[in-house]
Each structure stands twice: as structure tokens, then as C-alpha cells.
Scaffold this active site. Structure first.
Site, PDB file in Angstrom:
ATOM      1  N   GLY A  11       0.815  -1.220   0.000  1.00 34.55           N
ATOM      2  CA  GLY A  11       0.000   0.000   0.000  1.00 34.55           C
ATOM      3  C   GLY A  11       0.843   1.262   0.000  1.00 34.55           C
ATOM      4  O   GLY A  11       2.022   1.248   0.352  1.00 34.55           O
ATOM      5  N   ARG A  15      -1.650   8.985   3.537  1.00 36.96           N
ATOM      6  CA  ARG A  15      -1.775   9.938   4.644  1.00 36.96           C
ATOM      7  C   ARG A  15      -0.473  10.170   5.400  1.00 36.96           C
ATOM      8  O   ARG A  15      -0.387  11.078   6.229  1.00 36.96           O
ATOM      9  CB  ARG A  15      -2.882   9.480   5.605  1.00 36.96           C
ATOM     10  N   LYS A  22       5.317   3.719   3.525  1.00 42.13           N
ATOM     11  CA  LYS A  22       4.790   3.750   4.894  1.00 42.13           C
ATOM     12  C   LYS A  22       5.423   2.715   5.803  1.00 42.13           C
ATOM     13  O   LYS A  22       5.817   3.021   6.934  1.00 42.13           O
ATOM     14  CB  LYS A  22       3.274   3.555   4.865  1.00 42.13           C
ATOM     15  N   GLN A  75       3.741  -6.663  -6.032  1.00 44.63           N
ATOM     16  CA  GLN A  75       2.356  -6.438  -6.462  1.00 44.63           C
ATOM     17  C   GLN A  75       2.375  -5.085  -7.178  1.00 44.63           C
ATOM     18  O   GLN A  75       2.364  -4.042  -6.527  1.00 44.63           O
ATOM     19  CB  GLN A  75       1.407  -6.413  -5.256  1.00 44.63           C
ATOM     20  N   GLY A 138     -13.831  -4.163   8.550  1.00 38.56           N
ATOM     21  CA  GLY A 138     -14.661  -5.280   8.124  1.00 38.56           C
ATOM     22  C   GLY A 138     -15.273  -5.950   9.354  1.00 38.56           C
ATOM     23  O   GLY A 138     -14.650  -5.998  10.409  1.00 38.56           O
ATOM     24  N   GLU A 152     -17.188  -6.469   4.402  1.00 40.20           N
ATOM     25  CA  GLU A 152     -16.528  -5.165   4.441  1.00 40.20           C
ATOM     26  C   GLU A 152     -17.559  -4.100   4.771  1.00 40.20           C
ATOM     27  O   GLU A 152     -18.732  -4.195   4.366  1.00 40.20           O
ATOM     28  CB  GLU A 152     -15.851  -4.874   3.098  1.00 40.20           C
ATOM     29  N   LYS A 331      33.455   6.018  18.593  1.00 40.68           N
ATOM     30  CA  LYS A 331      32.966   5.336  17.393  1.00 40.68           C
ATOM     31  C   LYS A 331      33.953   4.256  16.991  1.00 40.68           C
ATOM     32  O   LYS A 331      35.157   4.496  16.997  1.00 40.68           O
ATOM     33  CB  LYS A 331      32.830   6.354  16.254  1.00 40.68           C
ATOM     34  N   TYR A 346      37.246  12.708  21.580  1.00 35.30           N
ATOM     35  CA  TYR A 346      36.744  11.926  20.450  1.00 35.30           C
ATOM     36  C   TYR A 346      37.667  10.720  20.257  1.00 35.30           C
ATOM     37  O   TYR A 346      38.872  10.876  20.017  1.00 35.30           O
ATOM     38  CB  TYR A 346      36.703  12.756  19.162  1.00 35.30           C
ATOM     39  N   SER A 385      46.226  15.457  28.703  1.00 35.53           N
ATOM     40  CA  SER A 385      45.077  16.230  28.230  1.00 35.53           C
ATOM     41  C   SER A 385      45.390  16.904  26.906  1.00 35.53           C
ATOM     42  O   SER A 385      46.522  17.310  26.662  1.00 35.53           O
ATOM     43  CB  SER A 385      44.716  17.318  29.247  1.00 35.53           C
TER      44      SER A 385
HETATM   45  C1  UD1 Z   1      -8.685  -4.390   5.521  1.00 37.31           C
HETATM   46  C2  UD1 Z   1      -9.729  -5.525   5.582  1.00 37.31           C
HETATM   47  C3  UD1 Z   1     -10.754  -5.178   6.669  1.00 37.31           C
HETATM   48  C4  UD1 Z   1     -10.060  -4.990   8.001  1.00 37.31           C
HETATM   49  C5  UD1 Z   1      -8.968  -3.931   7.889  1.00 37.31           C
HETATM   50  C6  UD1 Z   1      -8.154  -3.911   9.156  1.00 37.31           C
HETATM   51  C7  UD1 Z   1      -9.932  -6.460   3.355  1.00 37.31           C
HETATM   52  C8  UD1 Z   1     -10.732  -6.498   2.119  1.00 37.31           C
HETATM   53  N1  UD1 Z   1     -10.380  -5.638   4.287  1.00 37.31           N
HETATM   54  O1  UD1 Z   1      -9.352  -3.235   5.092  1.00 37.31           O
HETATM   55  O2  UD1 Z   1     -11.695  -6.242   6.778  1.00 37.31           O
HETATM   56  O3  UD1 Z   1     -11.012  -4.600   8.997  1.00 37.31           O
HETATM   57  O4  UD1 Z   1      -8.076  -4.224   6.793  1.00 37.31           O
HETATM   58  O5  UD1 Z   1      -7.259  -2.849   9.098  1.00 37.31           O
HETATM   59  O6  UD1 Z   1      -8.981  -7.193   3.489  1.00 37.31           O
HETATM   60  N2  UD1 Z   1      -2.452  -3.979   0.775  1.00 37.31           N
HETATM   61  C9  UD1 Z   1      -1.606  -4.429  -0.227  1.00 37.31           C
HETATM   62  N3  UD1 Z   1      -2.061  -4.496  -1.496  1.00 37.31           N
HETATM   63  C10 UD1 Z   1      -3.333  -4.154  -1.845  1.00 37.31           C
HETATM   64  C11 UD1 Z   1      -4.184  -3.687  -0.816  1.00 37.31           C
HETATM   65  C12 UD1 Z   1      -3.726  -3.635   0.465  1.00 37.31           C
HETATM   66  O7  UD1 Z   1      -0.454  -4.748   0.040  1.00 37.31           O
HETATM   67  O8  UD1 Z   1      -3.666  -4.257  -3.019  1.00 37.31           O
HETATM   68  C13 UD1 Z   1      -1.959  -3.898   2.142  1.00 37.31           C
HETATM   69  C14 UD1 Z   1      -1.918  -2.478   2.666  1.00 37.31           C
HETATM   70  O9  UD1 Z   1      -0.642  -1.899   2.426  1.00 37.31           O
HETATM   71  C15 UD1 Z   1      -2.189  -2.650   4.150  1.00 37.31           C
HETATM   72  C16 UD1 Z   1      -3.073  -3.889   4.192  1.00 37.31           C
HETATM   73  O10 UD1 Z   1      -2.857  -4.576   2.990  1.00 37.31           O
HETATM   74  O11 UD1 Z   1      -1.031  -2.926   4.871  1.00 37.31           O
HETATM   75  C17 UD1 Z   1      -4.529  -3.556   4.375  1.00 37.31           C
HETATM   76  O12 UD1 Z   1      -4.974  -2.761   3.320  1.00 37.31           O
HETATM   77  P1  UD1 Z   1      -6.023  -1.596   3.510  1.00 37.31           P
HETATM   78  O13 UD1 Z   1      -6.235  -0.937   2.232  1.00 37.31           O
HETATM   79  O14 UD1 Z   1      -5.640  -0.740   4.674  1.00 37.31           O
HETATM   80  O15 UD1 Z   1      -7.332  -2.442   3.895  1.00 37.31           O
HETATM   81  P2  UD1 Z   1      -8.626  -1.895   4.584  1.00 37.31           P
HETATM   82  O16 UD1 Z   1      -9.488  -1.312   3.545  1.00 37.31           O
HETATM   83  O17 UD1 Z   1      -8.285  -1.069   5.735  1.00 37.31           O
END
Ligand code: UD1
Ligand code: MG
Length: 448
Positions: A11, A15, A22, A75, A138, A152, A331, A346, A385
């Protein structure tokens, strides 16, 4: 049964408002992804697979730095959590054990909780929690102990939206079942994403069991912004300080001590207020770390007394009962038992022998502008010294240097080296100079 970890870390983390992915933002001196990896590693997984996307190159580097046996899969498009997990399918081809899925931005899931999930009696196990504010998580649709499906928030009916038990995202399932179900998921939902959460309903419909293990909300805390990052760090610090105190370390003012994920401090060590432990610090039993000291990548053996205002940098190796005083920086140096570097020095790229005494203001001049050079100081040596030790140079056992010396060549054992201008004394000259200067000032004051 063998376990494989899949950690989702593709992801963007919009934010965070950052160029850094992140999951690489640090909590307690370690990327938050490393916290998740560390928790997962306690299960002794046969495979650790990180799904990277945004900033994959950086993520990959950080992952392999921490654990070279881990594997990073890409991905390229973030099409949802289900799609993310599918990217690990090839890497796990032939793997028949259980897969545990974690998020790279959820650093605090406890090993005990993961153990409980592995021990649970169902095919698919989801980690649930009841947050104070269920928000957009979810929802787990339960039937007694049996988990029916996860819905969800965006797709939930008003009644389902009122369910209290939420999905943390941590899911455990046998690899063959997980990938078989994931292959069946589509993206016909409110978000247009491939949901990992669809696996549960699909597994149930094909006759498999599912259940939820629950944990405290604090464990599932995710980080989405800098403010949440700071809050997560504060949470980590509080827990880590309390653990240290339980382990017999005195923290005079715990709230002012900053720890790293890998900080190790022995029993009966005393930490004064305002000390920072960067990554890679080990302090043995019975040491004292005095106020305002900053340590990273170093080792302090038993009985060491460090600071106040000391800085120990990577490669500082302090043997037993070493004393390092105020405004001293060390160091890449080995300081042998009982040696003292008490004031304003130092010491870099050096070896200091047992019981040697390094006088105030001593500097190892280790850098010539291009290369670094080594200084070797023998046992029981006494460095006067304000000695400049121009490396490469060595001072023999029991040798001395005169204060203010600039030492450019090796000093033999037991020798005294003086390398400074000899003192010249002019009788009465100070008084004469003063008179002359006073007269000059009086003339100027009158004339203006
Ligand atoms: C997801 C869950 C939700 C849960 C919540 C908890 C799903 C569909 N939903 O929602 O049920 O309550 O987390 O925080 O699983 N990520 C990837 N690739 C992607 C999408 C996401 O690596 O294509 C990673 C993100 O970087 C993150 C994690 O997966 O670390 C969760 O993704 P995020 O988009 O935050 O899911 P939520 O919509 O919050
Ligand atoms: Mg989320």
C-alpha cells in the site's frame, strides 16, 4: 505444522505524506514492517514473504537487511488484499502448511496471539477485535464460535454495520485452501477490489470450518499518519520500559528514556533520565548510563559508567568497568577493561588497552580527508590532556604523552612523548604589556 508468513506491504500510505514507503517509517528505531516480521519470526516460519508495491526497491532492501532468508514479491498494482496475497502463490508452490497473513503497517500483534491462532481448531482462523469505535473495519459475522463470513463495511447492510467484532486483517489458513479460495474471488463489490476477506465465506460454502481468535484493540493498531506513528511509538516505549523494569533495570524517569526494538539491557543496570538507545545497543548487568547520553550500535559490558552527556556510536565496544564521561564521543573503538575516557574526547577507529587513561580533550585524528586510520593505545598508557593522536599511530604499553602534544609517530612502551613547543618565560613582560595596552586605550578614549 510448518508455517509460512505473508506480510502485506504494498500500500501507498497516502496519509503519511512521505516519499518513504509507509512500512519503512520507524517505530522504536526499526521500520514498522520489521516489527511485524519480528513478531512473525517467533513462529519459526519456513517461508517469510513480503508483498511489496509502492517503494518496492526500498522495502526489499530493508527486508533483506533484516532477514536475508525472507522473500519479497511484487504487487505492481494494488488491486486489493486478496490480490496482494495471490502474489505469494508462486513462491509458496508446493507448500502444504499453514499460511499466516500479517500487515506491514500493523506492528504490535503479539507472538502469543499468533500462537493462539495456529492452535485454534478450525481451517480458517481470523484475528478479531472489538474496537472502541468500529468505524470502517470489516465485520465478522459469527454463528456462535463459528465464523460465517467477513463483510466489508462498505458492503455491509445497516444491521451488519452494527456488529461489534471486527477484522484485524490477520488471517491463518492452510496454503492449498487459501490459494484455491483466492482464485475464486472476484472484485464485484463496493470497492472494486479483490478482498482477502472473501476467502472465509468461500471456504465455509465449500465445507470448511472457520473461527475467530480475539485480541485487544491495541494489538491491531495500524499506522496511517505521522500522528498515529508517534502514538504507536509512544505505545511501544511504554510497554518496553515496563518490561525492562520488570526485568530488573532501574529507569529513574521512565518516560524520558527512548528505546529501540532491539535494545538489550541487563539486570541491575541504572538508566538516568533522558537517555536515548538507538538501534543495536547491548548493555550488560550493573552498568550505569547517566543522563543525556545517546547510544547506538554499541556494547557496554558489566559495570560500565557512561555519561552524563556521552555519545556511543556504532562499533563502540566497551569492556568491563570502562568509564566514559561527559562530552565524549566514541565510534568504532574497542575500549578494554577499566580504561577511562572521562572528559571532552573523540575516540574513533581505535583500540584502547586495559586501564589506560585518556586525558581530557584527547582526539584521535582518524580522518585525513580521504581515508580513515587506526589509533592503538596500549595497556596502562596515560594520554595527557588535549593530545592529538594523528592516526595511524600507536602508543605503547605504559607510555605517556605530554598535555597538548600532537603525536604523529609511534611511541614506544614506557616512553614519554612530548610534541609541543617548549615553554618560554620572559620575566616582567606581562606587567609591561599591560601598561602599554592601558596607555593606548586611555589615549584613544581621550582623542575620540
Ligand atoms: C482491511 C480488511 C478489513 C479490516 C482492515 C483492518 C480487506 C478487504 N479488508 O481493510 O476487513 O477490517 O483491513 O485494518 O482485506 N495492501 C496491499 N495491497 C493491496 C491492498 C492492500 O499490500 O492491493 C496492504 C496495505 O498496504 C495494508 C493492508 O494490505 O497494509 C490492508 O490494506 P487496507 O487498504 O488498509 O485495507 P482496509 O481497507 O483497511
Ligand atoms: Mg486499512
Amino acid at each position: 505444522m510448518a508455517v509460512a508468513l505473508i506480510i502485506l506491504a504494498a500500500g501507498k500510505g497516502t496519509r503519511m505524506n512521505s516519499d518513504l514507503p509507509k512500512v519503512l517509517h520507524p517505530i522504536a528505531g526499526a521500520p514498522m514492517l520489521v516489527h511485524a516480521m519480528t513478531a512473525g519470526a517467533t513462529l519459526d516460519p519456513a517461508h517469510t514473504i513480503i508483498v511489496a508495491g509502492h517503494g518496492a526497491e526500498h522495502v526489499s532492501k530493508a527486508v533483506l537487511e533484516h532477514d536475508e532468508t525472507a522473500k519479497v514479491v511484487l504487487q505492481t498494482e494494488q488491486l486489493g488484499t486478496g490480490h496482494a496475497v495471490l502474489q505469494a502463490k508462486e513462491a509458496l508452490a508446493g507448500f502444504e502448511g499453514k499460511v499466516l497473513i500479517l500487515y506491514g503497517d500493523t506492528p504490535f500483534v503479539r507472538p502469543e496471539t499468533l500462537e493462539a491462532m495456529l492452535a485454534a481448531d478450525a481451517d480458517v482462523v481470523v484475528l478479531g477485535f472489538e474496537p472502541a469505535d468500529a468505524g470502517r473495519y470489516g465485520r465478522l459475522v459469527m454463528d456462535g464460535d463459528s465464523l460465517e463470513r467477513i463483510v466489508e463495511f462498505k458492503d455491509a447492510s445497516p444491521i451488519e454495520q452494527r456488529l461489534r467484532l471486527c477484522n484485524s486483517g490477520v488471517i491463518c489458513a492452510p496454503a492449498p485452501l487459501l490459494f484455491e479460495m483466492l482464485d475464486k474471488t472476484g472484485n464485484d463489490n463496493a470497492a472494486g477490489e479483490y478482498y482477502l476477506t472473501d476467502v472465509i465465506g468461500l471456504a465455509r460454502r465449500s465445507g470448511h470450518s472457520a473461527t475467530a481468535v480475539t485480541c485487544d484493540e491495541a494489538e491491531t493498531l495500524g499506522v496511517n499518519s505521522r500522528a498515529e506513528l508517534a502514538a504507536a511509538d509512544a505505545m511501544y516505549q511504554e510497554v518496553a520500559r515496563n518490561t525492562l523494569m520488570e526485568d530488573g533495570v532501574t529507569l529513574v524517569a521512565p518516560d524520558t528514556v527512548y528505546l529501540s526494538l532491539d535494545t538489550v539491557i541487563g539486570r541491575d543496570t541504572l538508566i538516568e533520565p533522558n537517555v536515548v538507545f538507538g538501534p543495536g545497543v547491548t548493555v550488560e548487568s550493573g552498568a550505569t548510563i547517566r543522563s543525556f547520553s545517546h547510544l547506538e550500535g554499541c556494547h557496554v559490558a558489566r559495570g560500565g559508567i557512561i555519561g552524563p552527556y556521552a555519545r556511543l556510536r556504532p562499533g563502540a565496544e566497551l569492556s568491563e568497568n570502562v568509564k566514559v564521561g561527559n562530552f565524549v564521543e566514541i565510534k568504532n573503538a574497542q575500549i578494554a577493561e577499566g580504561a577511562k575516557v572521562n572528559h571532552l574526547s573523540y575516540i574513533g577507529d581505535a583500540t584502547i588497552g586495559p586501564r589506560a587513561n585518556i586525558g581530557a580533550g584527547t582526539i584521535t585524528c582518524n580522518y585525513d580527508g580521504v581515508m580513515k586510520h587506526h589509533t592503538d593505545i596500549g595497556a596502562d598508557a596515560f594520554i595527557g590532556s588535549n593530545t592529538m593522536l594523528v592516526a595511524p599511530v600507536s602508543i605503547g604499553t605504559g607510555a605517556m604523552t605530554g598535555s597538548g602534544s600532537v603525536i604523529t609517530s609511534d611511541v614506544d612502551p614506557n616512553a614519554l612523548a612530548l610534541a609541543r613547543a617548549p615553554q618560554v618565560e620572559k620575566p616582567g613582560m606581562a606587567a609591561k604589556l599591560f601598561d602599554m595596552l592601558k596607555a593606548k586605550k586611555a589615549k584613544r578614549d581621550r582623542g575620540s
